[in-house]
Design a protein around this motif. Structure first.
Motif, PDB file in Angstrom:
ATOM      1  N   PRO A 128       0.831  -1.213   0.000  1.00  0.00           N
ATOM      2  CA  PRO A 128       0.000   0.000   0.000  1.00  0.00           C
ATOM      3  C   PRO A 128       0.863   1.260   0.000  1.00  0.00           C
ATOM      4  O   PRO A 128       1.830   1.366   0.756  1.00  0.00           O
ATOM      5  N   SER A 129       0.507   2.213  -0.857  1.00  0.00           N
ATOM      6  CA  SER A 129       1.263   3.463  -0.932  1.00  0.00           C
ATOM      7  C   SER A 129       0.613   4.591  -0.139  1.00  0.00           C
ATOM      8  O   SER A 129       1.304   5.520   0.293  1.00  0.00           O
ATOM      9  N   ALA A 130      -0.714   4.528   0.060  1.00  0.00           N
ATOM     10  CA  ALA A 130      -1.414   5.605   0.768  1.00  0.00           C
ATOM     11  C   ALA A 130      -0.892   5.803   2.194  1.00  0.00           C
ATOM     12  O   ALA A 130      -0.677   6.949   2.619  1.00  0.00           O
ATOM     13  N   LEU A 145      -2.995  16.154  -1.457  1.00  0.00           N
ATOM     14  CA  LEU A 145      -4.107  15.928  -0.542  1.00  0.00           C
ATOM     15  C   LEU A 145      -3.791  14.845   0.485  1.00  0.00           C
ATOM     16  O   LEU A 145      -4.137  14.968   1.667  1.00  0.00           O
ATOM     17  N   LEU A 146      -3.114  13.771   0.057  1.00  0.00           N
ATOM     18  CA  LEU A 146      -2.754  12.713   1.005  1.00  0.00           C
ATOM     19  C   LEU A 146      -1.747  13.217   2.034  1.00  0.00           C
ATOM     20  O   LEU A 146      -1.889  12.962   3.236  1.00  0.00           O
ATOM     21  N   GLY A 197     -11.675  17.430   8.088  1.00  0.00           N
ATOM     22  CA  GLY A 197     -12.916  17.343   7.326  1.00  0.00           C
ATOM     23  C   GLY A 197     -12.843  18.103   6.019  1.00  0.00           C
ATOM     24  O   GLY A 197     -13.322  17.636   4.982  1.00  0.00           O
ATOM     25  N   ILE A 198     -12.228  19.279   6.050  1.00  0.00           N
ATOM     26  CA  ILE A 198     -12.084  20.071   4.821  1.00  0.00           C
ATOM     27  C   ILE A 198     -11.217  19.335   3.810  1.00  0.00           C
ATOM     28  O   ILE A 198     -11.507  19.310   2.607  1.00  0.00           O
ATOM     29  N   THR A 199     -10.154  18.703   4.277  1.00  0.00           N
ATOM     30  CA  THR A 199      -9.273  17.949   3.384  1.00  0.00           C
ATOM     31  C   THR A 199     -10.012  16.790   2.735  1.00  0.00           C
ATOM     32  O   THR A 199      -9.862  16.528   1.535  1.00  0.00           O
TER      33      THR A 199
END
Length: 221
Positions: free
Chosen positions: A71-73, A180-181, A197-199
């Motif tokens: 997994p990269s996330a 974003l991540l 939450g905004i992200t």
């Protein structure tokens, strides 16, 4: 006995697949995969590495792209948590781009001749003339989080898409998701729920926008 080019490429492709599967199994049994999925532990480890930490992120991201099941996330999130959204984004971008390039080269060297043999010169020639379309497909796929980044890199390698076009489309397409991540990882580390939450809304908004644009372009065509 001399092997034909297609058979030689098939053997090379099989050897690469076996090596990747074997490497993944070794990492899984050693507990390395579980460690990479543990965000807090990975973040703490990166911070302990000091100046080597950024190189570790780049190397881990590259490995996660080339060896698809990794997994990269979580790595991208840990990069943002450890170094902030700006530096974290840069390290994630470099690692993801390097991994995509390596996957593309592997597929190009081992699989392109096989695909050409199966499809025939006519179809490959028509694909060769669709460089802009192939480049657009790679770019759009990078914007969609539910499409496998790794598989797109390997699949692009067995098409006639020019290398520089692949590099440009990949780099341009992964900037939003990488930011974003990493930003999400940084906000999680700060513990500010409102900004988290905004992200998440931004990440969902980008994905929805890409889907709507893709459907609109299909209707136009």
């Amino acid at each position: 006995m001399k092997l034909s080019p297609v058979v030689a490429r098939l053997l090379l492709l099989g050897a690469i697949v076996i090596a990747l599967i074997g490497g993944y199994l070794i990492l899984a049994r050693s507990g390395a995969i579980a460690f990479l999925e543990n965000g807090p532990a990975l973040q703490a480890w990166l911070q302990q590495l000091g100046i080597i930490g950024p190189l570790a992120i780049i190397g881990l991201m590259t490995l996660a792209i080339v060896m698809s099941p990794i997994p990269s996330a979580p790595i991208a999130l840990a990069a943002g948590a450890a170094y902030g959204h700006t530096e974290g984004t840069v390290y994630v971008l470099i690692g993801a781009e390097l991994g995509a390039i390596i996957a593309f080269i592997i597929a190009r060297l081992a699989g392109l001749a096989v695909v050409q043999h199966w499809l025939g010169p006519g179809i490959m020639q028509r694909l060769h003339g669709s460089q802009n379309m192939l480049m657009l497909i790679v770019f759009v796929s990078r914007l969609l989080p539910f499409i496998s980044f790794d598989m797109v890199s390997y699949a692009a390698g067995v098409t006639p898409l020019r290398f520089w076009r692949f590099v440009v489309a990949t780099f341009a397409g992964i900037i939003p998701a990488s930011f974003l991540l990493a930003h999400f990882g940084a906000e999680m580390a700060s513990g500010e729920s409102e900004r988290i939450g905004i992200t998440l809304l931004l990440l969902g908004g980008v994905s929805l926008l890409v889907i709507l644009l893709e459907r609109f372009s299909r209707r136009r065509r």
